[in-house]
Design an enzyme around this catalytic site. Structure first.
Site: not given
Ligand code: PEP
Ligand code: MG
Length: 592
Positions: A435, A506
């Protein structure tokens, strides 16, 4: 002339009908003092209203549990606790006994004081707590003033779009999706409890519309679009035409969903693609299965802690994880450990106010610093591995040491479980989310310590481009198709293949047709999207050729601007997919 208001999408779907304005507001309380000999009676009046409210909330809790499940029913806990909170009770009693205020006035003053104190922070979860406070204030004041409970007024007759300043979980659970076509509010956030409930009840909702409760009145015609976050008041013929066609598209689509859910997720030239669901609540598992999910690629676990006054027990967590794993007996379920901080703050952690919460004490950093919270979660996760292919996924990993520390903690918990004779699957997988640019650049090193990667593009984009993902003013700069993102995706994909570990995506980018096409072209053959997007993305997958995607991705990698990247993808897809089908639903990628 029609009035168009834009807010934030909170729950999918389109609704068109008459407005029903809900006055879920704090009643006007007369200023009334009482003689000394009435003080006892006023104290009793306050206690009786509290007891009544507690009873009412318990009833609501029971109805919610029946309709939605025990986790959702817990959203009433903060209110129940607040009813007995010393800050609330003693403060009100003091105003009665010392200032001789009548009970409603004393209670109102105390609640306004608390509201002012809590409002000094702008953190979203505190805002949710303020919703709870207001909800309780309305309920108890109405009782003491002998007014009907406003939640009884919420049974809108026939189909209606509810419009309110804000809503509350207790009002939301009264709403019957058969009669409530949609919900629009001035305030609120997507993470507010009532918005989460709206999603579970599949009621389209838009929040943060600013002035909708002032612009709309009961009986007015409206069209609400929960996907793009818009309401059109007094729509004219052309608005109706646009939305009719969107609605027809969606209806056609609903019929197709059933068919698509059964189809294989494979490109037209034979490349299988794992298509999984992102879940925010265990209750969504059923809908995800109906929409054809091959397991869960991201199960966000924050619902267990956010808006709660106490830490979730190991047992409660174990039951939630187990429920989702058992819903997918043949597929993997990737459960992400608590991603707290950023814009999610549980009450019991007393997280400090930070200047830059997304660059602050967040996700794995919080977990590693709060071993009591984290160990309980790891133990519950390990126990749930006994019931299926549960994989543990760590958010916001930046370096190897963080993974090592989690592994050490897991080993301790595994030994404890073994010594207690509690079963778990010794072969479970532990992986990380990519991330941050640091993780993407360090992917080769991280791959040595991880069983899989899942790329969280929502955060990767914000950290790469230095654009806060929650800042509406910067929304036009939040660009998933920036060349810097494409290159990182490519790098992570290449490294995972070389290391022989699975890579998936994701983030929301995977739920965009162009994004999904790009991933296939970069050899990322596992995607996880919010369950309502599953059929659309599966259709894209089935329509395109992976060879075309590879060619387009090669060109995109050589592109020097976002526009060029998008053009390569649009050109690459246009031979096999009619992108116009998605226009209006896909604001992220389509040019114009
Ligand atoms: C993302 O950061 O892409 C992720 C799937 O996590 P969240 O949206 O929960 O931060
Ligand atoms: Mg995230």
């Amino acid at each position: 002339m029609s009035v168009v208001l834009d807010g934030s999408p909170a729950s999918e779907g389109i609704a068109s009908g008459r407005v029903f304005l809900v006055d879920w507001g704090v009643p006007t309380v007369p200023h009334e003092t009482v003689p000394a000999d009435r003080v006892e009676a006023e104290l009793a009046r306050f206690d009786a209203a509290r007891a009544w409210a507690a009873q009412r909330l318990r009833e609501l809790q029971a109805t919610t549990e029946e309709r939605l499940g025990s986790v959702e029913a817990r959203i009433f806990e903060p209110q129940v606790l607040m009813l007995d909170d010393q800050e609330v009770v003693e403060g009100t009693r003091r105003y009665i006994t010392e200032n001789h205020l009548a009970a409603p006035r004393a209670f109102e003053w105390r609640m306004l004081e608390l509201q002012a104190m809590w409002s000094r922070t702008a953190q979203p979860m505190v805002l949710d707590r303020l919703n709870d406070l207001e909800d309780l204030m309305i309920r108890v004041l109405n009782r003491m003033l002998d007014r009907p409970d406003p939640s009884d007024l919420a049974r809108a007759d026939g189909g209606a779009i509810l419009v309110a300043r804000n809503l509350s979980p207790s009002l939301m659970v009264h709403l019957d999706p058969e009669h409530v076509l949609g919900v629009a509010t001035d305030q609120g956030t997507r993470t507010a409890h009532w918005a989460i409930l709206a999603r579970s009840l599949e009621i389209p909702a838009v929040v943060g519309l600013g002035t909708v409760s002032r612009n709309a009145h009961t009986g007015m015609e409206a069209i609400l679009d929960g996907r793009v976050g818009r309401i059109v008041l007094e729509p004219d013929a052309s608005d109706h035409a646009v939305y009719q066609s969107r609605r027809r598209q969606i209806e056609r689509w609903a019929d197709e969903i059933v068919v698509i859910a059964e189809q294989e997720s494979v490109t037209s030239d034979g490349q299988p693609v794992s298509l999984r669901a992102n879940l925010d609540l265990p209750i969504e598992a059923d809908a995800a299965r109906r929409h054809g999910a091959q397991g869960v690629g991201l199960f966000r676990t924050e619902f267990l802690v956010v808006g709660r006054n106490s830490m979730p027990s190991e047992e409660e967590q174990y039951e939630s994880y187990r429920k989702v794993v058992e819903a997918f007996p043949d597929d993997a379920v990737y459960v992400r450990t608590f991603d707290l901080g950023g814009d999610k703050f549980p009450m019991f952690l007393h997280m400090p106010r930070e200047e830059n919460p997304f660059l602050g004490w967040r996700a794995i950093r919080v977990c590693l610093d709060e071993p009591e919270l984290f160990r309980t979660q790891l133990r519950a996760l390990l126990r749930a591995t006994a019931h299926g292919d549960l994989r543990i996924m760590l958010p916001l990993i930046n370096d190897v040491d963080e993974v090592r520390r989690v592994r050490d903690m897991l080993e301790v918990e595994e030994d404890l479980l073994s010594s207690e004779g509690i079963p778990y699957n010794r072969g479970y997988k532990l992986g990380i989310m990519i991330e941050t640019p640091a993780a993407a650049l360090e992917a080769a090193e991280l791959a040595r310590h991880s069983d899989f990667f899942s790329i969280g593009t929502n955060d990767l984009v914000q950290y790469t481009l230095a654009v806060d993902r929650t800042n509406t003013r910067l929304a036009h700069l939040y660009n998933p198709f920036h060349p810097a993102i494409v290159r990182q995706l490519h790098q992570v994909s290449r490294v995972s293949r070389a290391a022989g570990i699975e890579v998936s995506v994701c983030g929301e980018m995977a739920a965009d047709p162009l994004g999904a096409f790009l991933m296939l072209g970069l050899d990322i053959m596992a995607l996880s999207v919010a369950w309502p997007s599953l059929p659309e993305i599966k259709r894209v997958i089935r329509d395109v050729r992976v060879e075309d995607a590879r060619t387009a991705a090669r060109q995109a990698l050589a592109a020097s601007t976002t526009e060029e990247v998008v053009k390569c993808l649009v050109d690459g897809m246009s031979g096999s997919v009619d992108l116009k089908v998605f226009s209006g639903r896909w604001r992220l990628s389509l040019p114009g």
